[in-house]
Structure formats: structure tokens, C-alpha cells
Design an enzyme around this catalytic site. Structure first.
Site, mmCIF file in Angstrom:
data_model
loop_
_atom_site.group_PDB
_atom_site.id
_atom_site.type_symbol
_atom_site.label_atom_id
_atom_site.label_comp_id
_atom_site.label_asym_id
_atom_site.label_seq_id
_atom_site.Cartn_x
_atom_site.Cartn_y
_atom_site.Cartn_z
ATOM 1 N N SER A 1 -3.154 4.931 6.720
ATOM 2 C CA SER A 1 -4.174 4.286 5.901
ATOM 3 C C SER A 1 -3.919 2.785 5.851
ATOM 4 O O SER A 1 -2.763 2.346 5.940
ATOM 5 C CB SER A 1 -4.147 4.848 4.478
ATOM 6 N N TYR B 1 0.582 6.451 -3.095
ATOM 7 C CA TYR B 1 -0.216 6.673 -1.889
ATOM 8 C C TYR B 1 0.095 5.606 -0.841
ATOM 9 O O TYR B 1 0.383 5.914 0.326
ATOM 10 C CB TYR B 1 -1.700 6.655 -2.231
#
Length: 257
Positions: A147, A160
Site C-alpha cells: 500500500s 496498517y
């Protein structure tokens, strides 16, 4: 031009989190390029329904499904046994992921550790477990779905971003270590992609405006656009590429949030 370099005929791929979003788009694209696909997700009913649907759409392909929680060690071991029973494996796509978006001080230990179990530890363990199968071939490929959160701050929550940054580093380390085994390891780093998981945030008009203002291409990405990068990295056409993290982000990571 050798068209076979742009196909995956004769390959067998395993995709985790393959029933929705980027995972499902990747499954469909792999099948369209000639690969047989093994799909892993947690919900057995969703897997069975998807298998039936894909069998109608791609009758010439071998499509197998297995219900497992890749964050659970026992499930991972069961999955490994199942994959070995399926025969050859040439491609692993570590796509399973999760998130809980909070400020750093609000996470419970179980919450932040759970994010790491799904996003990072499952990918590391599955890559290690499946290395013997992948290395049986002169050229195999692992693609990790990272990501842009692992590259810079994007308001997703610290765990995250931390887990994805670690995945990017894992990609580099495994690529170097396993190059001599014929296993290429790469990563894609998406920005906002139009999926079920992102729809709640993107339904806020003000937040969506913020996202689009910082995305040079001025739109949200589609799952197929990430799947295209994943599948290309698995092709013979990408045979000299390993250890890379490719942002699929409409230029966002060159702009910032």
C-alpha cells in the site's frame, strides 16, 4: 514478438483474499491469461458461489477453492497441505489484508497485533511455506499487495502503514535471498481503489474531494488496474524484475497527502 511472454498458460496461481476487490480482479485476470487458480478466503459459502461462477466463465481452467483464515497458524498449515495436494504452484499473490483505522493511542493490543497477523505475518509465513513448491520451477513469482500507506502517511492508522512498510521490506529481502532459487518477489502499492472496503470513506464527499485533489490523475483507481500490475509482474515478460515495489496510485505518491 513472442506472445507467450505476455501470457500465463500452464501456470498455477494461489491468491489469498480472492473473493472480492483486488483479489477477485486478480483471480479473473489470471484465469483470462491462461493460469489455473487456487482461491483462498475465510467464507466457505462465498468461495463455493465464486467457484461455480468462474467455472461457467472459464470452463477450460482449473479453479479450486479453500476456506482458511490466513492469520491463523493452524489454518495456514492446513492450507499448505491442500496446496501441495493440488500439484504444481508457480505464482503466489499475498493479497489478504485488513485494517482498523484509529489514532495510535486508541488501539488495543489485540487490534494492532491482529492487523499485523493478517497483513504481514500471513504473507511471510505463506511465502516461506510455499517456497519449496515455487522453487521447483526455473521461474516462479510472488507478488505482495502492499500500500502507499507503507510509503507515506495517508490517514489509515499507524499499524496498517507499519505492516505495509514491513511488507515492502520483506519483498526486498526475499527477492534477494530467493533469486538464486528462481523465485521473483515483487510488490504493488495501491492508493485508494474502488472496493467494498474503501466505499465507506469515499462516500464522504469532503474526504473524497481531499483524495482527488491529491491524486494527479484526478480519480479513484479500479481493482482491474491493480490486477494488471500484479499479473504483469508474474509474466515471463517481467522475468528480469524482482525486489520492486510498484505504486498503482494515479501519481499520488509523487504528490503526497
Amino acid at each position: 514478438m513472442d506472445n507467450a511472454r505476455w501470457r500465463l498458460d500452464g501456470s498455477a496461481a494461489l491468491v489469498t483474499g480472492g473473493t472480492a476487490g483486488i483479489g477477485l480482479a486478480t483471480v479473473r485476470m489470471l484465469l483470462s491469461l491462461g493460469a489455473d487458480v487456487r482461491i483462498v478466503a475465510r467464507e466457505d459459502a462465498a468461495l463455493t458461489a465464486l467457484q461455480d461462477e468462474l467455472a461457467d466463465e472459464f470452463p477450460a481452467r482449473d479453479i479450486a477453492v479453500f476456506a482458511a483464515d490466513v492469520a491463523d497458524e493452524v489454518s495456514r498449515r492446513d492450507l499448505l497441505d491442500w496446496v501441495e495436494d493440488q500439484g504444481d504452484l508457480h505464482i503466489l499473490v499475498n493479497n489478504a489484508g485488513t485494517n482498523i483505522s484509529k489514532s495510535a493511542v486508541e488501539y488495543s493490543e489485540d487490534e494492532w497485533r491482529g492487523i499485523f497477523e493478517v497483513n504481514l505475518f500471513s504473507a511471510f509465513e505463506l511465502s516461506r511455506y510455499l517456497h519449496p513448491l515455487l522453487s521447483q520451477h526455473p521461474s516462479s513469482s510472488i507478488v505482495n499487495v502492499g500500500s502507499v500507506s507503507g510509503l507515506l502517511h495517508v490517514r489509515t492508522g499507524a499499524p496498517y502503514g507499519m505492516s505495509k512498510a514491513a511488507m515492502h521490506q520483506m519483498t526486498q529481502n526475499l527477492a534477494v535471498e530467493w533469486a538464486e532459487d528462481g523465485v521473483r518477489v515483487n510488490c504493488v502499492a495501491p492508493w485508494y481503489i474502488r472496493t467494498r472496503r474503501t466505499s465507506p470513506k469515499l462516500s464522504d464527499p469532503d474526504y473524497l474531494d481531499d483524495v482527488l485533489l491529491r491524486t494527479p490523475m484526478g480519480r479513484i483507481g479500479e481493482p482491474d488496474e491493480v490486477a494488471s500490475a500484479i499479473c504483469w509482474l508474474c509474466m515471463p515478460a517481467a522475468s528480469y524484475i524482482t525486489g520492486q515495489c510498484i505504486a498503482v496510485d494515479g501519481g499520488f505518491s509523487r504528490y503526497g497527502f
